[in-house]
Enzyme design. Structure first.
Site, PDB file in Angstrom:
ATOM      1  N   HIS A   1       9.604  -0.295   9.007  1.00 36.44           N
ATOM      2  CA  HIS A   1       7.876  -1.536   9.044  1.00 36.44           C
ATOM      3  C   HIS A   1       8.603  -2.233   8.165  1.00 36.44           C
ATOM      4  O   HIS A   1       8.783  -3.299   8.012  1.00 36.44           O
ATOM      5  CB  HIS A   1       6.907  -1.349   9.017  1.00 36.44           C
ATOM      6  CG  HIS A   1       6.534   0.556  10.199  1.00 36.44           C
ATOM      7  ND1 HIS A   1       6.523  -0.090  12.277  1.00 36.44           N
ATOM      8  CD2 HIS A   1       6.557   1.233  10.246  1.00 36.44           C
ATOM      9  CE1 HIS A   1       6.126   0.815  12.354  1.00 36.44           C
ATOM     10  NE2 HIS A   1       5.782   1.984  11.850  1.00 36.44           N
TER      11      HIS A   1
ATOM     12  N   ASP B   1       0.873  -1.609   0.257  1.00 38.35           N
ATOM     13  CA  ASP B   1       0.031   0.019   0.067  1.00 38.35           C
ATOM     14  C   ASP B   1       1.206   0.951  -0.132  1.00 38.35           C
ATOM     15  O   ASP B   1       0.799   1.976   1.727  1.00 38.35           O
ATOM     16  CB  ASP B   1      -1.036   0.223   0.997  1.00 38.35           C
ATOM     17  CG  ASP B   1      -0.283   0.188   2.829  1.00 38.35           C
ATOM     18  OD1 ASP B   1       1.183  -0.638   2.203  1.00 38.35           O
ATOM     19  OD2 ASP B   1      -0.851   0.795   3.160  1.00 38.35           O
TER      20      ASP B   1
END
Ligand code: CA
Length: 318
Positions: free
Chosen positions: A246, A11
């Site tokens: 992340h 995303d």
């Protein structure tokens, strides 16, 4: 070691942009495609971001496929204000990257994943860094991929630390907890790379200055994108020491599990709206005595990873 086929389900997203760069640069990874999903921006925006970044980095032959545009339990999707604050209106820090002349592949992302699972089997690494809607959908359509896909390493969840949306919920899981629960209960050889480890891997403007100093367009663009994220971490008081890596940590762990210490655990995701722990990634009480199909990363060698990540970026952006 032979090169592993990898599918990124992104995303895109600032840290997704880093994951994409890391995968392109890694000698052991053959990036066979990117599936676009919703999250940090709408699916058509994240698809465009991935195409633009691939071209920026010279990876003109990696196709981008369109995945789901909203969760399995809703009919549409609106970007969370906190996502926009962290990633910018356009998902990549409001930085203008030169537009790709390519368009998305005509094949649907879910069909691409199913086909790749049958074609590459053990050689395939599937790596989602957003909601788990696409994999849940693919599993529903073809349950055999639960055993076929060699390895699934996901960025998401929080086991030993609080969530970043609620005290229990991490953002990717929060987007579609039902899909995540389905994935955790069905997908074999799954590794969760969650906030437990990713919050310990921090990048600073000292690192991005070195990208900038390369004097390349890619170095300049990526430094601008990452600085937006570092500023957001500082201004929103998420972390004043740097911004968390992340998504690229998940890519690194997928090809070198020695970066982390994992816990073997059958997991589930709670999604009862009334319960107060909506979207929690936790051990599945019903399967405590069964053979485990998943692992959760709980410790990370952060210094080694951040150093290796920086070397990779200096290579890719040069
Ligand atoms: Ca992401």
């Amino acid at each position: 070691m032979s090169r592993k086929k990898m599918i990124l389900d992104l995303d895109t997203g600032i840290d997704d942009a880093l994951a994409l760069a890391y995968a392109i640069g890694h000698d052991d990874i053959d990036l066979i495609g990117i599936i676009a999903t919703y999250g940090n921006a709408l699916t058509n925006v994240t698809a465009k971001n991935s195409l633009d970044l691939l071209d920026l980095l010279g990876a003109h032959d990696v196709p981008v496929f369109i995945g789901e545009s909203h969760s399995s339990t809703t009919s549409d999707f609106t970007v969370m204000p906190i996502s926009q604050a962290i990633h910018g209106q356009n998902g990549i820090g409001d930085v203008e990257v030169a537009a790709s002349t390519r368009s998305v592949d005509s094949q649907n992302g879910i069909d691409f994943l199913i086909e790749a699972a049958h074609q590459y089997k053990d050689e395939l690494i599937y790596l989602p860094t957003g909601p788990l809607t696409n994999l849940a959908k693919a599993l529903e359509k073809d349950p055999s991929i639960a055993k076929l896909i060699g390895q699934t390493t996901l960025m998401g969840g929080a086991l030993t630390v609080p969530g970043n949306v609620t005290p229990f919920t991490e953002a990717n899981i929060h987007q579609d907890p039902e899909a995540a629960d389905y994935v955790f209960k069905n997908q074999e050889n799954l590794t969760m790379v969650g906030l437990d480890v990713t919050l310990r891997t921090l990048l600073t403007k000292k690192h991005t200055q070195e990208w900038r100093d390369l004097g390349t367009t890619a170095g300049q663009n990526y430094a601008d994108i990452m600085d937006y994220y570092i500023d957001a971490y500082y201004n929103l008081d998420i972390d004043k020491k740097g911004a968390a890596l992340h998504d690229p940590l998940a890519v690194a762990v997928a090809v070198d599990p020695s970066y982390v210490t994992t816990l073997d655990l059958n997991m589930q995701v709670t999604y009862d709206q009334e319960s107060g722990d909506y979207g929690r990634t936790i051990g599945d009480k019903a399967k405590l005595l069964e053979p485990t199909i998943s692992k959760a990363a709980v410790l990370v060698d952060q210094d080694r990873f951040v150093s290796d990540f920086q070397q990779m970026m200096l290579k890719v952006l040069a």
